[in-house]
Write a protein that holds these residues in place. Structure first.
Motif, PDB file in Angstrom:
ATOM      1  N   GLU A 218      -5.404 -29.583 -33.944  1.00 14.44           N
ATOM      2  CA  GLU A 218      -4.655 -28.617 -33.146  1.00 14.44           C
ATOM      3  C   GLU A 218      -5.456 -28.334 -31.887  1.00 14.44           C
ATOM      4  OE1 GLU A 218      -2.411 -24.797 -34.466  1.00 14.44           O
ATOM      5  OE2 GLU A 218      -4.326 -24.110 -33.646  1.00 14.44           O
ATOM      6  N   VAL A 219      -4.804 -28.436 -30.747  1.00  8.71           N
ATOM      7  CA  VAL A 219      -5.442 -28.184 -29.458  1.00  8.71           C
ATOM      8  C   VAL A 219      -4.841 -26.919 -28.863  1.00  8.71           C
ATOM      9  CG1 VAL A 219      -5.859 -29.067 -27.140  1.00  8.71           C
ATOM     10  CG2 VAL A 219      -5.837 -30.637 -29.080  1.00  8.71           C
ATOM     11  N   PHE A 220      -5.699 -25.960 -28.564  1.00  8.57           N
ATOM     12  CA  PHE A 220      -5.275 -24.714 -27.920  1.00  8.57           C
ATOM     13  C   PHE A 220      -5.607 -24.795 -26.435  1.00  8.57           C
ATOM     14  CE2 PHE A 220      -6.448 -20.546 -26.221  1.00  8.57           C
ATOM     15  CZ  PHE A 220      -5.278 -19.837 -26.450  1.00  8.57           C
ATOM     16  N   MET A 221      -4.644 -24.440 -25.591  1.00 11.21           N
ATOM     17  CA  MET A 221      -4.844 -24.472 -24.146  1.00 11.21           C
ATOM     18  C   MET A 221      -4.277 -23.209 -23.518  1.00 11.21           C
ATOM     19  SD  MET A 221      -3.745 -28.447 -23.476  1.00 11.21           S
ATOM     20  CE  MET A 221      -2.387 -28.294 -24.645  1.00 11.21           C
ATOM     21  N   LYS A 222      -4.813 -22.872 -22.348  1.00  6.22           N
ATOM     22  CA  LYS A 222      -4.269 -21.744 -21.610  1.00  6.22           C
ATOM     23  C   LYS A 222      -4.388 -21.999 -20.114  1.00  6.22           C
ATOM     24  CE  LYS A 222      -8.522 -18.924 -21.820  1.00  6.22           C
ATOM     25  NZ  LYS A 222      -9.072 -17.612 -22.220  1.00  6.22           N
ATOM     26  N   MET A 223      -3.587 -21.271 -19.363  1.00  6.02           N
ATOM     27  CA  MET A 223      -3.637 -21.350 -17.907  1.00  6.02           C
ATOM     28  C   MET A 223      -3.919 -19.960 -17.371  1.00  6.02           C
ATOM     29  SD  MET A 223      -0.829 -22.954 -15.250  1.00  6.02           S
ATOM     30  CE  MET A 223       0.445 -21.697 -15.480  1.00  6.02           C
ATOM     31  N   GLU A 224      -4.863 -19.899 -16.425  1.00  4.15           N
ATOM     32  CA  GLU A 224      -5.293 -18.618 -15.869  1.00  4.15           C
ATOM     33  C   GLU A 224      -5.218 -18.648 -14.346  1.00  4.15           C
ATOM     34  OE1 GLU A 224      -9.010 -17.437 -18.649  1.00  4.15           O
ATOM     35  OE2 GLU A 224      -9.058 -19.449 -17.784  1.00  4.15           O
ATOM     36  N   LYS A 225      -5.016 -17.478 -13.790  1.00  3.80           N
ATOM     37  CA  LYS A 225      -5.121 -17.333 -12.344  1.00  3.80           C
ATOM     38  C   LYS A 225      -6.599 -17.335 -11.947  1.00  3.80           C
ATOM     39  CE  LYS A 225      -0.928 -14.563 -11.632  1.00  3.80           C
ATOM     40  NZ  LYS A 225      -0.387 -13.256 -11.177  1.00  3.80           N
ATOM     41  N   ILE A 226      -6.883 -17.873 -10.768  1.00  2.00           N
ATOM     42  CA  ILE A 226      -8.239 -17.841 -10.232  1.00  2.00           C
ATOM     43  C   ILE A 226      -8.244 -16.927  -9.021  1.00  2.00           C
ATOM     44  CG2 ILE A 226     -10.085 -19.191  -9.156  1.00  2.00           C
ATOM     45  CD1 ILE A 226      -9.188 -21.573 -10.744  1.00  2.00           C
ATOM     46  N   SER A 227      -9.093 -15.916  -9.059  1.00  2.00           N
ATOM     47  CA  SER A 227      -9.173 -14.962  -7.958  1.00  2.00           C
ATOM     48  C   SER A 227      -9.799 -15.619  -6.740  1.00  2.00           C
ATOM     49  CB  SER A 227     -10.001 -13.740  -8.382  1.00  2.00           C
ATOM     50  OG  SER A 227     -10.257 -12.906  -7.277  1.00  2.00           O
ATOM     51  N   SER A 228      -9.191 -15.422  -5.590  1.00  2.00           N
ATOM     52  CA  SER A 228      -9.758 -15.966  -4.348  1.00  2.00           C
ATOM     53  C   SER A 228     -11.054 -15.261  -3.979  1.00  2.00           C
ATOM     54  CB  SER A 228      -8.741 -15.821  -3.211  1.00  2.00           C
ATOM     55  OG  SER A 228      -8.368 -14.456  -3.044  1.00  2.00           O
ATOM     56  N   GLU A 229     -11.227 -14.012  -4.436  1.00  2.00           N
ATOM     57  CA  GLU A 229     -12.432 -13.253  -4.130  1.00  2.00           C
ATOM     58  C   GLU A 229     -13.562 -13.568  -5.102  1.00  2.00           C
ATOM     59  OE1 GLU A 229     -11.138  -9.233  -4.214  1.00  2.00           O
ATOM     60  OE2 GLU A 229      -9.890  -9.406  -2.407  1.00  2.00           O
ATOM     61  N   LYS A 230     -13.218 -13.713  -6.409  1.00  3.52           N
ATOM     62  CA  LYS A 230     -14.223 -14.003  -7.420  1.00  3.52           C
ATOM     63  C   LYS A 230     -13.760 -15.191  -8.257  1.00  3.52           C
ATOM     64  CE  LYS A 230     -15.816  -9.198  -7.791  1.00  3.52           C
ATOM     65  NZ  LYS A 230     -16.016  -8.059  -8.733  1.00  3.52           N
ATOM     66  N   PRO A 231     -13.871 -16.412  -7.712  1.00  2.00           N
ATOM     67  CA  PRO A 231     -13.357 -17.589  -8.423  1.00  2.00           C
ATOM     68  C   PRO A 231     -14.051 -17.865  -9.744  1.00  2.00           C
ATOM     69  CG  PRO A 231     -14.660 -18.234  -6.512  1.00  2.00           C
ATOM     70  CD  PRO A 231     -14.465 -16.755  -6.413  1.00  2.00           C
ATOM     71  N   GLU A 232     -15.277 -17.380  -9.906  1.00  2.68           N
ATOM     72  CA  GLU A 232     -15.999 -17.630 -11.148  1.00  2.68           C
ATOM     73  C   GLU A 232     -15.516 -16.735 -12.282  1.00  2.68           C
ATOM     74  OE1 GLU A 232     -17.867 -14.187  -9.196  1.00  2.68           O
ATOM     75  OE2 GLU A 232     -17.199 -16.180  -8.536  1.00  2.68           O
ATOM     76  N   LYS A 233     -14.781 -15.671 -11.956  1.00  2.00           N
ATOM     77  CA  LYS A 233     -14.320 -14.714 -12.945  1.00  2.00           C
ATOM     78  C   LYS A 233     -13.011 -15.179 -13.566  1.00  2.00           C
ATOM     79  CE  LYS A 233     -13.311  -9.791 -13.591  1.00  2.00           C
ATOM     80  NZ  LYS A 233     -13.156  -8.469 -12.927  1.00  2.00           N
ATOM     81  N   ARG A 234     -12.872 -14.977 -14.886  1.00  2.00           N
ATOM     82  CA  ARG A 234     -11.648 -15.338 -15.580  1.00  2.00           C
ATOM     83  C   ARG A 234     -10.530 -14.403 -15.158  1.00  2.00           C
ATOM     84  NH1 ARG A 234     -11.650 -20.341 -18.197  1.00  2.00           N
ATOM     85  NH2 ARG A 234     -13.831 -20.777 -18.642  1.00  2.00           N
ATOM     86  N   GLY A 235      -9.416 -14.979 -14.704  1.00  2.00           N
ATOM     87  CA  GLY A 235      -8.295 -14.176 -14.260  1.00  2.00           C
ATOM     88  C   GLY A 235      -7.292 -13.942 -15.376  1.00  2.00           C
ATOM     89  N   ASP A 236      -6.109 -13.438 -15.017  1.00  2.00           N
ATOM     90  CA  ASP A 236      -5.063 -13.165 -15.991  1.00  2.00           C
ATOM     91  C   ASP A 236      -4.595 -14.461 -16.645  1.00  2.00           C
ATOM     92  OD1 ASP A 236      -5.177 -10.506 -15.345  1.00  2.00           O
ATOM     93  OD2 ASP A 236      -3.498 -10.589 -13.932  1.00  2.00           O
TER      94      ASP A 236
END
Length: 485
Positions: A218-236
């Protein structure tokens, strides 16, 4: 001794690891592989045991780069799409044991190929992520943009299927260049939920293996927004998906055992347990399917109520006019026929599963738009099974229908798409997939149309759509809870 169905080793969450605990884990892994009879030539068990938690990605790929050597994480080269012909998925899969073709014969197998070793793998070992820099890469955006100025959901579905394959090959890699190749296929898409709307901006797709059986993963995947101000931070988190993948021997086509998994902390144990629960839930749903068992008593009452309602509209003596917001299910059909071209093949010379999902989604979207006279909001893709591969050159007949819509204040509804392969020479038709999509009418100031069956077959389709809609609501809530949304 009976062959175990799946393997997992549990490990304490403490970090750093006590040397005694590590020796115990090493011995447990060694004992496991001893029982399986998997040794290297020196007689010692081949194991991989790491002590870090899921953290920094082991592989990061952007659409403007493709991994040439995933194991060494070397600087990749240019590529713009995730199609599996000359893209990152092709390179990544071949780096981790994929055959060049699914039609390899025994004579094609190099004499130096060796039997694959079982290697203990962590969830981190298969972790892979893709960055989609839509905000800055205009060439990439051109491939994904739709007529409304947002990202095409169908393209994202293609990417998820490709990513699931890449992750699976990474998990199955035994680190040996002379190991016999595997063929890994998508057995089913268990669930894809869009949790939040998203616009044009940088996105991160990531995932890893969360559960292993004997030959399945089973492979779990997700898609997140990347903040233009803090790209290293996990977004929504915008999307979550679960795919079931199966490994086959590239020569015999028989089930091939995948690497066992080392679970390092409580979070990983919960993810693994969820995989077992998903498998049990699918088995239960299969046993209670309407093709095997009659409707429940509550569902039979519902069918009778629907019968009483549509009979009024069909009876000329009652002179009851069908309301404008009631639509006959038979009038909601929409079809499309596509020729399967070699440009859309996967590395096994069959049509790429993600491409089939995109075709089905786009037809379902068109049907949903006509149904509500407006552009719908896509919520989820329910479980689909890939029953048989689609060959290049085949005619693919896609038939869509609104399967379930309560109407009124209930704004979500189900669209079914059936995919049949037509053999024009033999005059045959075989169903390869059935897709179930959940859409929502975004206009809350009016009643959503109600889909009305008036045959027993349509009533069964209506009940199937209702079941999937109700189960989907539960699964979406579980996803939001797990993601603290």
């Amino acid at each position: 001794m009976e062959r175990p169905r799946y393997f997992a080793i549990f490990k304490s969450q403490a970090n750093p690891v006590n040397p005694k605990d590590k020796l115990a884990a090493d011995k447990t892994g060694s004992d496991l592989l001893d029982k399986l009879g998997k040794h290297n030539q020196s007689g010692s068990a081949t194991t991989v045991i790491t002590t870090h938690d899921l953290g920094p990605p082991s592989t990061v790929i952007t659409p403007s780069t493709a991994s040439a050597n995933v194991r060494s994480n070397s600087t990749p080269s240019k590529v713009f799409t995730v199609r599996p012909i000359t893209s990152w998925i092709d390179k990544l899969a071949r780096d981790h044991g994929s055959p060049n073709s699914a039609t390899m014969s025994h004579d094609d197998l190099p004499s130096e190929y060796q039997k694959r070793d079982l290697v203990l793998k962590t969830m981190q070992d298969s972790y892979t992520e893709i960055i989609l820099p839509f905000a800055t890469d205009k060439a990439l955006l051109e491939e994904y943009i739709n007529f409304g100025g947002t990202v095409r959901h169908g393209k994202i579905l293609e990417d998820l299927d490709a990513l699931a394959g890449a992750i699976s090959y990474k998990h199955c890699d035994d680190g040996q260049t002379d190991s016999s190749p595997l063929t890994i296929v998508t057995a089913s898409v268990d669930r894809i939920d869009f949790l939040k709307p998203f616009g044009v901006g940088d996105l991160r797709l990531s995932g890893h293996v969360t559960y292993v059986g004997y030959s399945s993963m089973e492979v779990f995947m997700k898609m997140e927004k990347i903040s233009s101000e803090k790209p290293e931070k996990r977004g929504d988190t915008i999307l979550v998906a679960r795919f079931s993948m199966v490994a086959r021997d590239a020569l015999t086509g028989k089930a091939a055992q995948v690497n066992p998994m080392l679970l390092q902390n409580d979070a990983e144990k919960r993810m693994f347990q969820m995989g077992e629960e998903h498998k049990a839930r699918k088995r239960l749903a299969s046993e209670s399917a309407l093709t095997k068992r009659p409707p429940t008593q509550e569902e039979r009452f519902l069918i009778h109520d629907l019968y009483l309602e549509y009979s009024k509209y069909d009876d000329p003596q009652t002179k009851t006019k069908k309301p404008d917001n009631v639509v006959w299910m038979a009038d909601t059909k929409m079809s499309a026929i596509q020729i399967m071209q070699p440009q859309d093949r996967n590395i096994h010379d069959k049509i790429f599963g993600g491409y089939l999902m995109r075709l089905a989604y786009e037809l379902a979207f068109c049907n949903a738009s006509v149904f509500i006279n407006y552009r719908p909001t896509f919520l989820a893709l329910d479980e689909i099974s890939f029953r048989k591969p689609v060959p290049i050159g085949a005619l693919l007949d896609l038939d869509s229908q609104i399967a379930f819509s309560e109407g009124g204040e209930h704004h979500s509804f189900q669209v079914m798409v059936k995919a049949d392969v037509l053999d024009v020479e033999k005059g045959t038709r075989e169903t390869t997939n059935t897709f179930w999509f959940t859409f929502k009418d975004p206009k809350k100031d009016h009643d959503t149309p109600k889909a009305m069956p008036r045959t027993y077959a349509e009533s069964m389709l209506y009940l199937e759509g209702k079941r999937r809609g109700m189960e989907g609501i539960k699964l979406a809530e579980v996803n939001r809870k797990n993601l603290s949304m």
